[in-house]
Design a protein around this motif. Structure first.
Motif, PDB file in Angstrom:
ATOM      1  N   THR A 315       0.833  -1.198   0.000  1.00  0.00           N
ATOM      2  CA  THR A 315       0.000   0.000   0.000  1.00  0.00           C
ATOM      3  C   THR A 315       0.868   1.249   0.000  1.00  0.00           C
ATOM      4  N   CYS A 316       0.255   2.378  -0.307  1.00  0.00           N
ATOM      5  CA  CYS A 316       0.963   3.653  -0.264  1.00  0.00           C
ATOM      6  C   CYS A 316       1.513   3.904   1.132  1.00  0.00           C
ATOM      7  N   GLU A 317       0.698   3.647   2.145  1.00  0.00           N
ATOM      8  CA  GLU A 317       1.115   3.896   3.519  1.00  0.00           C
ATOM      9  C   GLU A 317       2.343   3.072   3.894  1.00  0.00           C
ATOM     10  N   ASP A 318       2.354   1.804   3.487  1.00  0.00           N
ATOM     11  CA  ASP A 318       3.495   0.953   3.809  1.00  0.00           C
ATOM     12  C   ASP A 318       4.717   1.320   2.969  1.00  0.00           C
ATOM     13  N   GLN A 319       4.491   1.598   1.701  1.00  0.00           N
ATOM     14  CA  GLN A 319       5.609   1.895   0.817  1.00  0.00           C
ATOM     15  C   GLN A 319       6.323   3.180   1.232  1.00  0.00           C
ATOM     16  N   LEU A 320       5.562   4.194   1.610  1.00  0.00           N
ATOM     17  CA  LEU A 320       6.155   5.474   2.006  1.00  0.00           C
ATOM     18  C   LEU A 320       6.414   5.548   3.503  1.00  0.00           C
ATOM     19  N   SER A 321       5.922   4.562   4.233  1.00  0.00           N
ATOM     20  CA  SER A 321       6.030   4.530   5.701  1.00  0.00           C
ATOM     21  C   SER A 321       5.431   5.789   6.315  1.00  0.00           C
ATOM     22  N   VAL A 322       4.153   6.006   6.007  1.00  0.00           N
ATOM     23  CA  VAL A 322       3.425   7.174   6.511  1.00  0.00           C
ATOM     24  C   VAL A 322       2.078   6.696   7.055  1.00  0.00           C
ATOM     25  N   PRO A 323       1.410   7.499   7.901  1.00  0.00           N
ATOM     26  CA  PRO A 323       0.159   7.048   8.513  1.00  0.00           C
ATOM     27  C   PRO A 323      -1.018   6.956   7.558  1.00  0.00           C
ATOM     28  N   SER A 324      -1.052   7.807   6.532  1.00  0.00           N
ATOM     29  CA  SER A 324      -2.191   7.773   5.612  1.00  0.00           C
ATOM     30  C   SER A 324      -1.818   8.467   4.311  1.00  0.00           C
ATOM     31  N   CYS A 325      -2.472   8.042   3.236  1.00  0.00           N
ATOM     32  CA  CYS A 325      -2.281   8.666   1.925  1.00  0.00           C
ATOM     33  C   CYS A 325      -3.629   9.121   1.389  1.00  0.00           C
ATOM     34  N   THR A 326      -3.606  10.147   0.568  1.00  0.00           N
ATOM     35  CA  THR A 326      -4.822  10.700  -0.017  1.00  0.00           C
ATOM     36  C   THR A 326      -4.953  10.267  -1.468  1.00  0.00           C
TER      37      THR A 326
END
Length: 397
Positions: A315-326
């Motif tokens: 997922t975007c969140e896992d790939q970028l290591s961030v809490p949420s993506c828009t």
């Protein structure tokens, strides 16, 4: 009983579940999404302990995991695919029988020592991680302890290196069927690693103490170098053949990736006038990551560009290591995921701009730019430029 490597992986995964709460080093952050993807596959695969039972196993296994006498295990424990067919399960059962017979043939022909309370040899069917591993106990009449044999076969990757036991040194020994094996001894502990002519890699270790099962070791296992080499050279020592589907998945992980010059050129286009230094390239099992340092006067940034094969896409969140993506839809109809905001790392706070884009063939492109500080600095790349870069068709190979 759970083995030391699996326990270590589960504890590490439990800690990494706090990724979005606790700061960590940026170098550890690069592969976070891939680790979480692996964890998801482990926890959703068949035969995985769950719920309260998993907690109980973790508690019970803690002492043996911490033991300095625990035997080494290969990197990446086998994970049974939830989509395995009945035929594949039967094939794996036959492989387990073959492995046990081979161990008896070369080390225990009278079948007086080998035990298998720790479970069967298991085959990892995950693409890019094809292999198998298993353990056998070793008991000696008149002695109360138990020794350990660990055997692994690797069809993908480099396998486990000889020299896992602390203080054990390995040396090369010519094999009768070609090539050389690495063998090392330290007291009654012994290890071997050998790449067979067909490319598969065998690793075997023996220890007088099976730390998962007992605190008492045995003495006089008597496993010789000749027996080790005979086992490693046995023509029956092979992984089960891949199915057509597994072979196709393996090929997907070998798909071409963008040229490094193309990546650097596109990065320079959205952040002109600076200097770029490529300091990290990672290409393994369908994951491709290029990390670059960018500087322009006092302005500095880290630029990461990745392409993950469809089978490795997270997922975007896992790939970028961030809490949420828009989720966003671009004017040309392409759908992307975007994140922007400050994140804490061990090195300090960094302002993150990142995006992911699922290409038409299912591969996942990602871009992440990190600037020092809590705010986006003057002269930084724009959101539109980041989105243009991640969706650039030149990267869709």
């Amino acid at each position: 009983m759970i083995d030391e490597k699996e326990l270590a992986d589960r504890l590490a995964d439990a800690a990494s579940a706090q990724d979005n709460l606790l700061p960590r080093a940026l170098s550890d952050d690069l592969a976070a999404g891939r680790h979480r993807l692996r964890r998801h596959r482990v926890l959703t695969g068949s035969g995985v302990i769950g719920g309260a039972a998993a907690v109980a196993v973790l508690v019970v296994g803690m002492t043996s995991w911490l033991s300095t006498n625990a035997g080494p295990l290969p990197v990446g424990p086998p994970v049974a695919s939830p989509s395995q067919s009945i035929d594949a399960q039967a094939q794996d059962a036959a492989f387990n029988t073959t492995m046990r017979n081979l161990l008896a043939k070369h080390f225990d022909p009278d079948r007086q020592h080998l035990t298998y309370e720790s479970g069967p040899f298991e085959v990892n069917h995950q693409p890019g991680q094809r292999g198998a591993t298993g353990r056998a106990g070793w008991k000696i009449a008149g002695q109360q302890g138990e020794g350990l044999l660990t055997v692994s076969l690797f069809g993908s990757g480099s396998g486990t290196d000889c020299g896992q036991y602390e203080g054990l040194k390995c040396h090369s020994v010519p094999m009768s069927i070609g090539g050389t094996a690495m063998i090392g001894r330290l007291g009654e502990r012994v290890e071997l690693k050998y790449q067979q002519p067909d490319g598969e890699i065998v690793y075997l270790s023996a220890s007088p103490l099976f730390a998962n099962n007992t605190t008492t070791g045995v003495h006089g296992m008597g496993i010789s170098d000749a027996e080790l080499m005979s086992f490693a050279a046995d023509p029956q020592l092979n992984l089960p053949p891949m199915t057509a589907g597994e072979a196709a998945e393996e090929e997907q992980l070998k798909a071409p990736v963008p040229d490094l010059g193309e990546i650097v050129g596109e990065a320079e286009a959205i952040m002109p006038g600076g200097t770029l230094d490529v300091h990290h390239i990672d290409k393994i099992n369908g994951n491709y990551l290029v990390s670059m340092d960018w500087k322009k006067g006092s302005l500095a940034a880290t630029i990461e560009f990745g392409i993950d094969a469809k089978l490795r896409a997270s997922t975007c969140e896992d790939q970028l290591s961030v809490p949420s993506c828009t989720p966003l839809t671009l004017p040309d109809g392409k759908k992307v995921q975007y994140y922007e905001g400050a994140r804490s790392y061990q090195e300090g706070v960094k302002y993150v701009m990142g995006a992911t884009y699922t290409q038409p063939d299912g591969d996942l492109a990602s871009v992440r730019i990190l600037y020092p500080g809590k705010e986006l600095p003057t002269g930084a790349a724009s959101k539109e430029q980041v989105l243009e870069l991640v969706t650039d068709p030149v990267f869709d190979k």
